[in-house]
Enzyme design. Sequence first.
Site, short mmCIF file in Angstrom:
data_model
loop_
_atom_site.label_atom_id
_atom_site.label_comp_id
_atom_site.label_asym_id
_atom_site.label_seq_id
_atom_site.Cartn_x
_atom_site.Cartn_y
_atom_site.Cartn_z
N GLN A 3 0.83 -1.20 0.00
CA GLN A 3 0.00 0.00 0.00
C GLN A 3 0.87 1.26 0.00
O GLN A 3 0.34 2.36 -0.10
CB GLN A 3 -0.92 0.00 1.24
N ARG A 40 -8.49 -1.23 8.33
CA ARG A 40 -9.48 -0.34 7.72
C ARG A 40 -9.92 0.74 8.71
O ARG A 40 -11.10 1.01 8.89
CB ARG A 40 -10.68 -1.13 7.19
N CYS A 41 -8.95 1.31 9.40
CA CYS A 41 -9.25 2.48 10.22
C CYS A 41 -7.97 3.26 10.42
O CYS A 41 -6.89 2.74 10.25
CB CYS A 41 -9.88 2.11 11.55
N GLU A 73 -13.08 4.38 5.56
CA GLU A 73 -13.06 3.59 6.78
C GLU A 73 -14.17 3.91 7.76
O GLU A 73 -14.35 3.21 8.75
CB GLU A 73 -11.69 3.76 7.44
#
Lengths: 784, 147
Positions: free
Chosen positions: A216, A366-367, A736
């Site tokens: 990423q 995902r945060c 998110e």
Amino acid sequence: MAAVAIQGLGHPRKRVEDARFIRGKGNYIDDMKLPGMLQVDIVRSPYAHAKIKAIRTDKALAVPGVLAVITGETLKQYNVHNMPTLMSDTQMVLPLDTVKYQFQEVAAVLGTDRYTAADGVAAVEVDYEPLPVVVDPFKALEPGAPKVRDDKESNHIWHWEWGDRAAADKAFDAAEVTVKENIYIPRIHVASIETCGCVAQWNATEGHLTLYMTTQAPHAIRTVVALITGHLGLSEEKIRIVSPDIGGGFGGKVPAYPGYVIAVALSIVTGAPVKWIEDRTENMAADSFGRDYHISAELAGKKDGTLTALRFKTIADHGYTDAAANPSKMPAGLFHIATGSYDFKNAFVEVDGVYTNKPPGGIAYRCSFRVTEAVHTIERMADLMAHEVGLDPADFRMKNFIKPEQFPYKSALGWEYDSGNYAGALQKAMDMVGYKELRKEQAEKRKRGEFMGIGISSFTEIVGAGPSKDFDILGLKMFDSCEIRVHPTGKAIARFGTKSQGQGHETTYAQILAEELGIPADHIKIEEGDTDTAPYGLGTYASRSTPTAGAAAAMAARKVRAKAKKIAAHLLEAAEEDLQWEQGKFFVKGSPDRAKTIQEIAFAAYTNHPQGMEAGLEAVSYYDPPNLTFPFGSYICVVDIDRGTGEVKVRRFVAVDDCGVRINPMIVEGQIHGGLAMGFAPALMEEISYDENGNIHGSNFTDYLLPTAVETPKWETGETVTPSPHHPIGAKGVGESATVGAPAAIANAVVDALWHLGVRHVDIPITPPKVWALLKEHGAALEE
Amino acid sequence: MQFAGTVTIDAPRAEVWKFLTDPHAVGRCAPGLESLEIVIPDKQFKAVAAVGFGSVSVKFSVDVEWVELDPPNRGKLKGRGSAPGSAVEGSSEMILRDLPNGSTDMDWSADVVVFGTIASLASRLMGSLTRRLTGDFFNCVKAKIEG
């Protein structure tokens, strides 16, 4: 020819990347086949803690097609047997003599193909001497606990605290009402459908490494590779990281894993391209996990329901090494968003990191860096306090929300919230769901012995890391970038330092540029993920792409427009200050016919630019955000509980999100749907746990339950729009929000359904056996 | 995991003891046994056995040692085995008692700990599988002794 639509901000443009994805034409790591490519597979430890007494490789080397077996001793010759984590801790690539968690890498087998390498792995014999295991972080802190790290004094990694402890304690002493709860947010895994992998390609003639990998953050990886291999002569200009299509990242593809280093080492030694790709269990059992926070939470308030103070004390289980991917100065990430949407005058949070014999990590699943942990806790606690003072949870929230006129709002834990209208979002959600009627229905059902619950989560996120004064990873400041080149025919290419893993950047970035430049989005090509061509950036995670690279897109486009204006003035023989911009063209004020389109200007930039001006129409922006952004929303969940089985059925789920200006409402909607499913999952299904020997439970999709279309409820979405005042286009990021906000709504609904029985809290995942046990305990289970 | 049970075998105690302490005899009833090697008689032996756990099939090499032998009353053995990505450790004990009718009661217990792939992939199957395997095993032992 019909005019091509601009498809700028707010347009539900279809995702351009889907043309290849839905045809099966995406290019993922495991699709790559280079000539002469070899494959590596990894021997992993069955023990969570053991001495390695011997590794015998003769049988493996006798397997036809097996070319080499390497161990920690092999890598030690080049001093790459250890690697730094993003939190400046140390992680073994391959061990010299001890393993510290189950499924840890022990040795690597190179073969001509994946099957051969796997056969080689099965033939490697390792003698272990098991050592005492500690998997519980509280036990790990006790005197005499087995020591996880030989190179550290104890199992305590760090202590971090934020806020004014004395002021919070004082407010608690003076409080009319307090509530306290122990909340565990279990270890979960991102479980991206594509596992991690890479193809390392060493060019011995040129001393150049190309590493195709599932990352990423390609630029940060390039710099890290240069730093850890500098002593071997590999310097940054000779390293190219390419991140092709990625099948889901969710934070799990930010860290570096031993497999990447092993593949690079083997490619350099053999001169052949080497592929490493994990199977499902390797991915689930050895890659970075999320969460694993044990939180002791307290709120203080007045009898009328006014919140006055907050104290959270947390034990963070990091496994064998702190391999989180937080900003360097923030070992507990942005956990100090813990005051949430409420106007606290006093707050204090503290977190202690602990080593255990479990896989390393602590990534932001995902945060945005521990925001889910903070949000879940404050939203659970808000419900607890509401019930305690006898207020409806909605009324309680309305009473304590930060008011619209208080923005920009300085929180007790030091953040400056950019903008918000929390009451507006909650009211909209209540209207959509029919809140009053639901409460009536609940009361009637309760009389009949039916358990129905309504749960609210009014979350505030903090995303878009981050301003360079506070945010860096290994010293690299967390700006992000966009470079635009407008071609002579008025088309353009733009490259970014971020990397989409499904977010739809190829679609939305083009829309930002289309809005700013008036060039149709279909005429703008977007590229990411190749460090040889893209401008430097810190990558995509923590909902940072829109707040940082999205802002860079607007800023770079404005630089292009500034130059375009000079060229237009030249072409129109007018003074720059007499020109006015209207999407796609400059015209002379008062004479709209005297105009030059962006396409005409682009052509002139290469064919007829003013003397004394450089040719071309390009710009680059490295955007350092002045603040973070604070997306928010209110979710309302309605559950029915089966008293016979303990099953929680989510009957309704209304999600009102405010992410500021929406670049592409269709993509935002998609992000929210996906995020809600990934919030629903840990609330009711997902958990990775360990037995006392350190055996993992949840290393595959039979034991680790992902929701499918069958389990996932129908989502009802709504929006309010409160632009970010400091972002160039007012956007805040939304990737998110739903994952962060959803679990608390579900948990609150379950507790709401069972409150009258005396249930005050239930840890996620709220599985049928857990609910059944609660029903039994309170004499409310239906039994035959 | 702990397991225990009692089996009644229609044979005198000495005969039962002889059978159960002879690895080759017992081996004929051991599920999936592929090879057996006596290292030190009445003390140590090695076995290789393939066991299927649902979709996972693993071949274990096991080193077994008698840690207590009190003929013909009580015996206890310890074992440690490994398979690619998995490991197993355990101990097992048997106590033989005469019954008035000349047959023998055997109380047995076992404590097994598994590590690695089979523990993580097959933990849900382990209980029922072990019950089935031990049931088959003792039925076989009983049949072979009772002849």
